[in-house]
Design an enzyme around this catalytic site. Structure first.
Site, PDB file in Angstrom:
ATOM      1  N   LYS A  45       0.821  -1.215   0.000  1.00 45.03           N
ATOM      2  CA  LYS A  45       0.000   0.000   0.000  1.00 45.03           C
ATOM      3  C   LYS A  45       0.855   1.265   0.000  1.00 45.03           C
ATOM      4  O   LYS A  45       0.329   2.371   0.027  1.00 45.03           O
ATOM      5  CB  LYS A  45      -0.927   0.023   1.235  1.00 45.03           C
ATOM      6  N   LYS A  47       2.263   2.570   2.303  1.00 47.29           N
ATOM      7  CA  LYS A  47       1.908   3.334   3.516  1.00 47.29           C
ATOM      8  C   LYS A  47       2.990   3.107   4.552  1.00 47.29           C
ATOM      9  O   LYS A  47       3.364   1.966   4.834  1.00 47.29           O
ATOM     10  CB  LYS A  47       0.595   2.823   4.110  1.00 47.29           C
TER      11      LYS A  47
HETATM   12  N1  C2G Z   1     -12.691   3.974   7.571  1.00 40.74           N
HETATM   13  C1  C2G Z   1     -13.932   4.582   7.719  1.00 40.74           C
HETATM   14  N2  C2G Z   1     -13.990   5.921   7.858  1.00 40.74           N
HETATM   15  C2  C2G Z   1     -12.855   6.671   7.867  1.00 40.74           C
HETATM   16  C3  C2G Z   1     -11.597   6.060   7.730  1.00 40.74           C
HETATM   17  C4  C2G Z   1     -11.533   4.679   7.577  1.00 40.74           C
HETATM   18  O1  C2G Z   1     -14.979   3.914   7.711  1.00 40.74           O
HETATM   19  N3  C2G Z   1     -12.975   8.020   8.003  1.00 40.74           N
HETATM   20  C5  C2G Z   1     -12.659   2.517   7.406  1.00 40.74           C
HETATM   21  C6  C2G Z   1     -12.055   2.083   6.071  1.00 40.74           C
HETATM   22  O2  C2G Z   1     -13.034   2.128   5.033  1.00 40.74           O
HETATM   23  C7  C2G Z   1     -11.617   0.656   6.393  1.00 40.74           C
HETATM   24  C8  C2G Z   1     -11.231   0.748   7.885  1.00 40.74           C
HETATM   25  O3  C2G Z   1     -11.822   1.955   8.398  1.00 40.74           O
HETATM   26  O4  C2G Z   1     -12.714  -0.248   6.246  1.00 40.74           O
HETATM   27  C9  C2G Z   1      -9.736   0.813   8.080  1.00 40.74           C
HETATM   28  O5  C2G Z   1      -9.241   1.910   7.321  1.00 40.74           O
HETATM   29  P1  C2G Z   1      -7.635   1.985   7.081  1.00 40.74           P
HETATM   30  O6  C2G Z   1      -6.952   1.800   8.363  1.00 40.74           O
HETATM   31  O7  C2G Z   1      -7.361   3.172   6.215  1.00 40.74           O
HETATM   32  O8  C2G Z   1      -7.408   0.632   6.239  1.00 40.74           O
HETATM   33  P2  C2G Z   1      -7.023   0.487   4.696  1.00 40.74           P
HETATM   34  O9  C2G Z   1      -5.706   1.122   4.458  1.00 40.74           O
HETATM   35  O10 C2G Z   1      -8.211   0.898   3.907  1.00 40.74           O
HETATM   36  O11 C2G Z   1      -6.755  -1.103   4.607  1.00 40.74           O
HETATM   37  O12 C2G Z   1      -7.180  -5.451   2.802  1.00 40.74           O
HETATM   38  C10 C2G Z   1      -7.879  -4.277   3.128  1.00 40.74           C
HETATM   39  C11 C2G Z   1      -6.936  -3.218   3.682  1.00 40.74           C
HETATM   40  O13 C2G Z   1      -6.154  -3.748   4.727  1.00 40.74           O
HETATM   41  C12 C2G Z   1      -7.719  -2.005   4.167  1.00 40.74           C
END
Ligand code: C2G
Length: 131
Positions: A45, A47
């Protein structure tokens, strides 16, 4: 027991993370959260997390909605996770809508609206700009 699973990085834990976990748990009786390892985040990612996997896992494991925390080491593990753990519901935020529909043969796939106005990226920017 209705088992739910969700995946994420959960860096700089914030309200959006809490809300997805709260709503995911409402869909069943047991919630497993699969947290991206530092290596997976960087390699897949691009990240770079502020908090290590160990810290992110400890924080999420302490959330009252969460029953189990396991590492996410690759994109391909989801089908195995769902089958091995007898998962009934796979939940993600809406930004992932459609990306995991292949799981529909094994479990219910639900995408929930993201929480507006917050993200780990925004938190980083606020800290950088204002402190
Ligand atoms: N999320 C949310 N609202 C936000 C930020 C995040 O609902 N304001 C949700 C995202 O949609 C996700 C979860 O919180 O379902 C985790 O978000 P992240 O930590 O950014 O995870 P991500 O990088 O999207 O990784 O295989 C799937 C990945 O591991 C998802």
């Amino acid at each position: 027991m209705k088992k739910v699973i969700t995946y994420g990085t959960f860096d700089l834990f914030h309200r959006g993370h809490l809300e997805i976990l709260r709503r995911a748990k409402e869909l069943g009786d047991h919630l497993t959260v699969v947290i991206s390892t530092d290596e997976f985040n960087w390699n897949e990612k691009q990240k770079k997390c502020v908090y290590s996997y160990e810290d992110r896992a400890a924080i999420v494991a302490a959330i009252k909605y969460v029953d189990a925390v396991i590492p996410e080491t690759c994109w391909e593990q989801k089908m195995t996770d769902v089958t091995d753990r007898d998962i009934d519901v796979f939940v993600m935020g809406h930004d992932w809508d459609g990306k995991f529909d292949f799981l529909k043969e094994q479990c219910e796939v639900i995408c929930l609206p993201r929480t507006d106005g917050i993200s780990s990226t925004e938190v980083k920017q606020i800290v950088k700009d204002d402190h």
